[in-house]
Design a protein around this motif. Sequence first.
Motif, short mmCIF file in Angstrom:
data_model
loop_
_atom_site.label_atom_id
_atom_site.label_comp_id
_atom_site.label_asym_id
_atom_site.label_seq_id
_atom_site.Cartn_x
_atom_site.Cartn_y
_atom_site.Cartn_z
N ILE A 80 -0.90 1.67 -9.71
CA ILE A 80 0.27 0.99 -9.14
C ILE A 80 0.53 1.54 -7.73
O ILE A 80 0.80 0.79 -6.79
CB ILE A 80 1.51 1.17 -10.03
N ALA A 81 0.42 2.87 -7.62
CA ALA A 81 0.61 3.51 -6.31
C ALA A 81 -0.42 3.01 -5.30
O ALA A 81 -0.10 2.73 -4.14
CB ALA A 81 0.52 5.03 -6.45
N VAL A 82 -1.66 2.88 -5.75
CA VAL A 82 -2.75 2.40 -4.89
C VAL A 82 -2.49 0.96 -4.43
O VAL A 82 -2.70 0.62 -3.26
CB VAL A 82 -4.10 2.49 -5.63
N ILE A 83 -2.02 0.12 -5.35
CA ILE A 83 -1.72 -1.28 -5.01
C ILE A 83 -0.61 -1.34 -3.95
O ILE A 83 -0.71 -2.08 -2.97
CB ILE A 83 -1.32 -2.07 -6.27
N LEU A 84 0.42 -0.54 -4.15
CA LEU A 84 1.52 -0.51 -3.18
C LEU A 84 1.04 -0.01 -1.83
O LEU A 84 1.38 -0.56 -0.78
CB LEU A 84 2.65 0.39 -3.70
N TYR A 85 0.24 1.05 -1.86
CA TYR A 85 -0.30 1.63 -0.62
C TYR A 85 -1.18 0.61 0.12
O TYR A 85 -1.06 0.45 1.33
CB TYR A 85 -1.09 2.89 -0.96
N SER A 86 -2.04 -0.06 -0.62
CA SER A 86 -2.95 -1.04 0.00
C SER A 86 -2.18 -2.22 0.57
O SER A 86 -2.46 -2.68 1.69
CB SER A 86 -3.97 -1.53 -1.03
N PHE A 87 -1.20 -2.72 -0.19
CA PHE A 87 -0.38 -3.83 0.28
C PHE A 87 0.35 -3.45 1.56
O PHE A 87 0.39 -4.22 2.53
CB PHE A 87 0.62 -4.24 -0.81
N ASP A 88 0.91 -2.24 1.57
CA ASP A 88 1.65 -1.78 2.74
C ASP A 88 0.72 -1.62 3.95
O ASP A 88 1.10 -1.96 5.07
CB ASP A 88 2.32 -0.44 2.43
#
Length: 300
Positions: A280-288
């Motif tokens: 989830i953290a990776v998805i948020l980081y990538s989206f950002d």
Amino acid sequence: MNESNKSSYGVLCAILAYSWWAAITPLYFKWLVSVPLVELVIWRILSGLPILIGILLIRKRVVQCFKSLKDKRTLLLLLGSTFFIAINWITFVLAIVQDKLTAASLGYYINPLVTVALGFIILKERIRPLQVVAVCLAIVGVVFLTFEQGELPWISLALAGTFAMYGLLRKVVAVGPIEGLTVEMAFAYPFCIAFQWYALSTEQTIFYDFDGWHMFGLALGGIMTIIPLILFTTGARRVQLSTMGILQYIAPTGQLLLAVLLFNEPFEQTQLIVFSLIWIAVILYSFDSIRAERQKKFNT
């Protein structure tokens, strides 16, 4: 080559580099699992430095490479980066030979988030709200894993921390990637020679087993190290930072699949919860990262 072709070629090189680190590198060290750990690491340097010097000779950059060491700051930064990449290599090989590739995979998932945190703490870089959330989720995952295991997940933290510090030091030193790696290997080379000489004199080496395959495998250590690096640097020059940020997760994803499906490492409820938080953290980081890159292009 037009811009579109350059970008496609860069993406291909990046995918090949991360895929190499995902599968070929772990399989290589698994093949040499009976070789003493330190020998596995030092032969990356013993066989790798001559190749790198050969590349620099072809590019006519050897003298320029080592001239950069006249600057005291550059010298100290490269000494620091040598230390961190050496610890990173040792820890990664240790994770493979001890059947803890899952822990290594977790470390490389966490790594970009540690890099963001270091950039904020050391370089005073601005950290965006979604990045804060991503880093906090990673911290929650590590704390949960620590309580469940009864000990710090030191392999994951060591890999994430040392590679983040290595990246930080290499970010601020004015030396190219291949030139920098050449200097780092040159710093470590005398110690590697000394250790191998000691191992030979005390018969604590795989070479006395006269196993041709193992000796051939050790000789490949430099190639195994340098090929993905060249692919990576080629890709990084041609691909947007946000794209590289997403592609980098090929490596830990491949390592995780390899660990669970081929090496039969356990992946139980605890690991599922921790990895879910990190994903989830990776998805948020990538989206950002993608959003920030697009905003930057729009503003320019």
